[in-house]
Design an enzyme around this catalytic site. Structure first.
Site, PDB file in Angstrom:
ATOM      1  N   ASP A 261       7.444   4.938  -4.681  1.00  0.00           N
ATOM      2  CA  ASP A 261       7.746   5.657  -3.441  1.00  0.00           C
ATOM      3  C   ASP A 261       7.605   7.165  -3.650  1.00  0.00           C
ATOM      4  O   ASP A 261       7.825   7.668  -4.759  1.00  0.00           O
ATOM      5  CB  ASP A 261       9.174   5.305  -2.992  1.00  0.00           C
ATOM      6  CG  ASP A 261       9.407   5.613  -1.522  1.00  0.00           C
ATOM      7  OD1 ASP A 261       8.426   5.910  -0.806  1.00  0.00           O
ATOM      8  OD2 ASP A 261      10.569   5.551  -1.094  1.00  0.00           O
TER       9      ASP A 261
ATOM     10  N   ASN B 259       5.214  -1.657   6.471  1.00  0.00           N
ATOM     11  CA  ASN B 259       4.297  -0.515   6.379  1.00  0.00           C
ATOM     12  C   ASN B 259       3.174  -0.551   7.413  1.00  0.00           C
ATOM     13  O   ASN B 259       2.487   0.449   7.628  1.00  0.00           O
ATOM     14  CB  ASN B 259       3.709  -0.385   4.967  1.00  0.00           C
ATOM     15  CG  ASN B 259       4.691   0.148   3.936  1.00  0.00           C
ATOM     16  OD1 ASN B 259       4.664  -0.223   2.759  1.00  0.00           O
ATOM     17  ND2 ASN B 259       5.590   1.036   4.350  1.00  0.00           N
TER      18      ASN B 259
END
Ligand code: IPE
Ligand code: IPE
Ligand code: MG
Length: 261
Positions: A38, A86
């Protein structure tokens, strides 16, 4: 998996001040490390760049992490590359990521051959663009007989969807009379997950400081040690990885029991 200590020492030469290979206990190595990669977007934004540049830089960090995992002698290394959530990102970013997955995989096949890495995927690949799916299949075919570390890439992966899928598969087997309800146990459920056959992660690393799972491996992380670093994914290198494994080795894993018993 066996560690090649010569290769490991060469790989970890030039140590920074705070950590070195001597801190590692080779008798207490994790078998499976997983990473929530991330912070690509923040890495790019901090440099005044488009988010896509962060994803491109993230590929380099991933290549190094795969090599590090091999050098550390892991049995399995998995990464969260794209979640079922996502898809909510701007279409342009989704397209770029799908394109990056395909091009990167082709480019990295020689590394997988050289290091005897076997590839697998976690997630529902049917929703991916055709070219990405084709390249993924090529990666699976070309590494199927490799006997070294397993590298699992989670793409269009969501833990809840994975558990629902397993429940549905089991329900169908029961309805067809191939299974009795009493046959359903933890091992059987585990065998219906995308991770079937992989050991549960010993260590989960999340970069960029977020303290959440974001729908990752809810079942498999039941007793995993968590390590969160503020380092953004494109900056994560072999030394950050070593710091995480050293921190992991200092934990006392009790699995509900008492220390030393
Ligand atoms: C992780 O970086 C990569 C993917 C989720 C594909 P992000 O893109 O989430 O980066 P941040 O969190 O916005 O910084
Ligand atoms: C988790 O990161 C998914 C991946 C790393 C692929 P996100 O950046 O999507 O997670 P949230 O949205 O911050 O929870
Ligand atoms: Mg993020």
């Amino acid at each position: 998996m066996r560690i090649d200590t010569n290769k490991l020492a060469a790989y970890y030469a030039d140590a920074p001040a705070d950590v070195s290979l001597a801190d590692l206990d080779l008798a207490r190595m994790p078998s499976h490390v997983s990473i929530i990669m991330d912070g690509n977007g923040r890495w790019a934004e901090a440099r005044g760049l488009d988010r896509s540049r962060g994803h491109v830089a993230g590929v380099d960090a991933l290549r190094e992490a795969v090599t590090t995992s091999v050098r550390l002698g892991l049995d399995a290394f998995s990464v969260y590359a794209f979640s079922t959530e996502n898809w909510r990102r701007p279409q342009r970013e989704v397209d770029l990521l799908m394109h990056l997955f395909a091009t990167t995989l082709v480019k990295e096949l020689p590394l997988f051959h050289q290091e005897n890495v076997r590839l697998r995927f976690l997630g529902d690949l049917t929703a991916l663009p055709e070219r990405t799916r084709k390249v993924f299949q090529q990666g699976l075919d070309e590494t199927a007989d490799h006997t070294g570390m397993t590298f699992a890439l989670a793409v269009n992966y969501g833990a809840r969807a994975e558990i629902v899928r397993a429940a549905r598969m089991i329900a169908e087997e029961v309805a067809a009379g191939r299974l009795a309800p009493a046959d359903v146990d933890e091992e059987l459920v585990g065998d219906r997950l995308y991770t079937a056959g992989l050991p549960d992660p010993d260590l989960l690393i999340r970069t960029s400081g977020e303290l959440r799972l974001s729908n990752y491996l809810l079942w498999q992380l039941a007793y995993t040690e968590f390590y969160v670093t503020d380092t953004l994914w494109p900056d994560f290198d072999r030394w950050d990885y070593l710091r995480a494994v050293v921190a992991f080795q200092r934990r006392s894993r009790r699995f509900g029991g008492v220390s030393g018993a």
